[in-house]
Design a protein around this motif. Structure first.
Motif, PDB file in Angstrom:
ATOM      1  N   ASP B 214       0.807  -1.225   0.000  1.00  0.00           N
ATOM      2  CA  ASP B 214       0.000   0.000   0.000  1.00  0.00           C
ATOM      3  C   ASP B 214       0.836   1.269   0.000  1.00  0.00           C
ATOM      4  N   GLN B 215       1.969   1.222   0.624  1.00  0.00           N
ATOM      5  CA  GLN B 215       2.892   2.361   0.626  1.00  0.00           C
ATOM      6  C   GLN B 215       4.189   1.893   0.004  1.00  0.00           C
ATOM      7  N   PRO B 216       4.209   1.811  -1.322  1.00  0.00           N
ATOM      8  CA  PRO B 216       5.325   1.111  -1.958  1.00  0.00           C
ATOM      9  C   PRO B 216       6.654   1.872  -1.919  1.00  0.00           C
ATOM     10  N   ASP B 217       7.682   1.156  -1.476  1.00  0.00           N
ATOM     11  CA  ASP B 217       9.040   1.659  -1.588  1.00  0.00           C
ATOM     12  C   ASP B 217       9.663   1.181  -2.894  1.00  0.00           C
ATOM     13  N   ALA B 218       9.023   0.219  -3.523  1.00  0.00           N
ATOM     14  CA  ALA B 218       9.539  -0.340  -4.767  1.00  0.00           C
ATOM     15  C   ALA B 218       8.366  -0.714  -5.663  1.00  0.00           C
ATOM     16  N   GLY B 219       8.650  -0.866  -6.946  1.00  0.00           N
ATOM     17  CA  GLY B 219       7.630  -1.250  -7.884  1.00  0.00           C
ATOM     18  C   GLY B 219       8.152  -2.288  -8.864  1.00  0.00           C
ATOM     19  N   ILE B 220       7.247  -3.036  -9.438  1.00  0.00           N
ATOM     20  CA  ILE B 220       7.615  -3.996 -10.483  1.00  0.00           C
ATOM     21  C   ILE B 220       6.859  -3.640 -11.753  1.00  0.00           C
ATOM     22  N   GLY B 221       7.448  -4.006 -12.879  1.00  0.00           N
ATOM     23  CA  GLY B 221       6.810  -3.692 -14.149  1.00  0.00           C
ATOM     24  C   GLY B 221       7.244  -4.635 -15.243  1.00  0.00           C
ATOM     25  N   VAL B 222       6.465  -4.639 -16.308  1.00  0.00           N
ATOM     26  CA  VAL B 222       6.837  -5.331 -17.533  1.00  0.00           C
ATOM     27  C   VAL B 222       6.877  -4.299 -18.666  1.00  0.00           C
ATOM     28  N   SER B 223       7.881  -4.428 -19.483  1.00  0.00           N
ATOM     29  CA  SER B 223       8.057  -3.520 -20.627  1.00  0.00           C
ATOM     30  C   SER B 223       8.108  -4.312 -21.907  1.00  0.00           C
ATOM     31  N   GLY B 224       7.364  -3.818 -22.880  1.00  0.00           N
ATOM     32  CA  GLY B 224       7.398  -4.482 -24.181  1.00  0.00           C
ATOM     33  C   GLY B 224       6.278  -3.934 -25.047  1.00  0.00           C
ATOM     34  N   ARG B 225       6.027  -4.680 -26.092  1.00  0.00           N
ATOM     35  CA  ARG B 225       4.988  -4.298 -27.020  1.00  0.00           C
ATOM     36  C   ARG B 225       3.756  -5.138 -26.730  1.00  0.00           C
ATOM     37  N   PHE B 226       2.758  -4.508 -26.234  1.00  0.00           N
ATOM     38  CA  PHE B 226       1.518  -5.234 -25.949  1.00  0.00           C
ATOM     39  C   PHE B 226       0.340  -4.311 -26.225  1.00  0.00           C
TER      40      PHE B 226
END
Lengths: 251, 251
Positions: B214-226
DNA sequence: GCGCGGCGATGCTAACATAGCAACATGCTC
DNA sequence: GAGCATGTTGCTATGTTAGCATCGCCGCGC
């Protein structure tokens, strides 16, 4: 090599930060002062400053542990170091021997691990989970100590500033430095050999380790149960991997 | 939350260290002073102190870069953070989508990456190689900024203390904060959505990101063509992985 | 090759950031 | 509840640190 005007606050603040980051348990401000041999108020102020920066935080018992900004520092120092990035590929070939594979560095009289993985787990799982280990009991620690001057080694053990609690072997013991069986003589042999072999207390396993380059800041090793007849082969592989890592560094 | 007596030397010394560790190129002492808005002599002394500790060293042109002790700091902060150790396993499931997978944190107005890997390479190769990226152009950066107060965001962009040179896109541009199309309005939408979608300039790719907790110190993601039709599925997977990571943290 | 400008670094000394004493609030154990 | 250890702060003296002035080094342009 101290500069004209070293900044003692920075030196001591970083000592607090490094101790905190390396500790398995939260540390109180007075305990930290005792550990580092610094004055209590001063340490409290350094810790509160680190807390303001997010690099430390207090638990419900008011003891300090790493704070959210430690993730930032981890990302930055991984990037700035570049060692893990260069080493982790070549090191994977060592898994074929079926032993633990490790990449470590020397911090004071201890070995800190950038990587410590087992072939039964993916390589990516060898990251950031291995606690400090007394250098004189670690193959990697020994090979790195062997490349320090006698004075440097003596200074490390004269009054070790940090004595973190350990709940599992090996016991924290200041090794004898002098004499035929002393650490200095052992380090001289290791230096001449160019590799170190250390038993793991309470285990049939041992660690075989080499340094990276001629003046190693880091070392790699394999830990497991292997016979003397296997040492030459393991050494060949370790040296091969070490050379690959060093060459990547020079590109 | 500053303590009664913050230690400014420690604050500024750490700023020098973090800037150095994050930089792609060596930095001179005067350049560092200009970057951080500090007095020249002071910065020189802080850098010389870091050099005495091994955390910095000078190249043949006398510019400063990280020194051998940065490997130690990397090992320690990885251990102290524990985030990579917890995140890297669950994140591997994201590779199935065939896109870049990243774990990042916010440092000032930039995103720093603990992990940034591509499915065509082993997971272990995503470590410590990705340079800083402007937060306002990064999916992870945006989701993290969205959880900062308006004042905090304004302060970040009021006088960004560090403007590291970049040789590749995106350009370093201070985003407009106000107005319908300003960053603050955008962050409000992202906060309401609970996820961020950012195009990658000069590329058909984009990044989809969520925060950890809820109080993020970090984040995750995906990068690409979608395509847009894939966003819901990707989001589901990201939230699932984020939950796994957060739960590991609470064990 | 020379001059210039920018650089990294230091000695000296004033000053102010910091250290340490004393005191207080909090938490834990018996 | 008492005693002890803890974390923390205000105040003030002080010594660590900051900044000025200067020097040696380096790279660039003419």
């Amino acid at each position: 090599m101290l500069p004209a005007q070293p900044n003692q606050s920075l030196i001591d603040g970083l000592a607090c930060l490094q101790t905190l980051a390396s500790s398995e348990a939260p540390i109180g401000s007075r305990e930290m002062a005792r550990l580092l041999g610094l004055e209590i108020t001063r340490v409290n102020r350094l810790l509160k400053t680190l807390a303001a920066l997010g690099l430390a935080e207090q638990d419900e018992r008011r003891k300090y542990r790493p704070g959210p900004a430690i993730h930032v520092l981890a990302a930055q120092s991984l990037f700035g170091s570049g060692l893990l990035r260069r080493a982790i590929g070549p090191m994977e070939s060592l898994y074929a021997f079926g032993h633990v594979v490790a990449l470590g560095v020397l911090w004071r009289d201890k070995t800190a691990y950038l990587f410590h993985g087992h072939p039964s787990h993916p390589a990516s799982h060898g990251l950031g989970h291995e606690r400090l280990y007394p250098a004189a009991s670690s193959g990697i620690g020994l090979i790195l100590l062997a490349h320090r001057t006698e004075d440097e080694v003596r200074a490390l053990y004269a009054d070790p500033p940090v004595r973190l609690e350990r709940t599992i072997p090996p016991e924290e013991v200041v090794p004898d430095l002098d004499g035929t069986n002393g650490l200095l003589a052992r380090l001289a042999r290791i230096r001449a050999d160019g590799w170190a072999l250390a038993p793991i207390p309470g285990s049939p396993n041992r660690t075989l380790a080499v340094g990276l380059g001629d003046q190693p800041d880091a070392g790699i090793g394999v830990s497991g149960r292997f016979g003397d007849h296997q040492i030459d082969e393991l050494l060949g592989a370790l040296h091969d991997v070490a050379d690959q890592i060093v060459q990547k560094e020079q590109q």
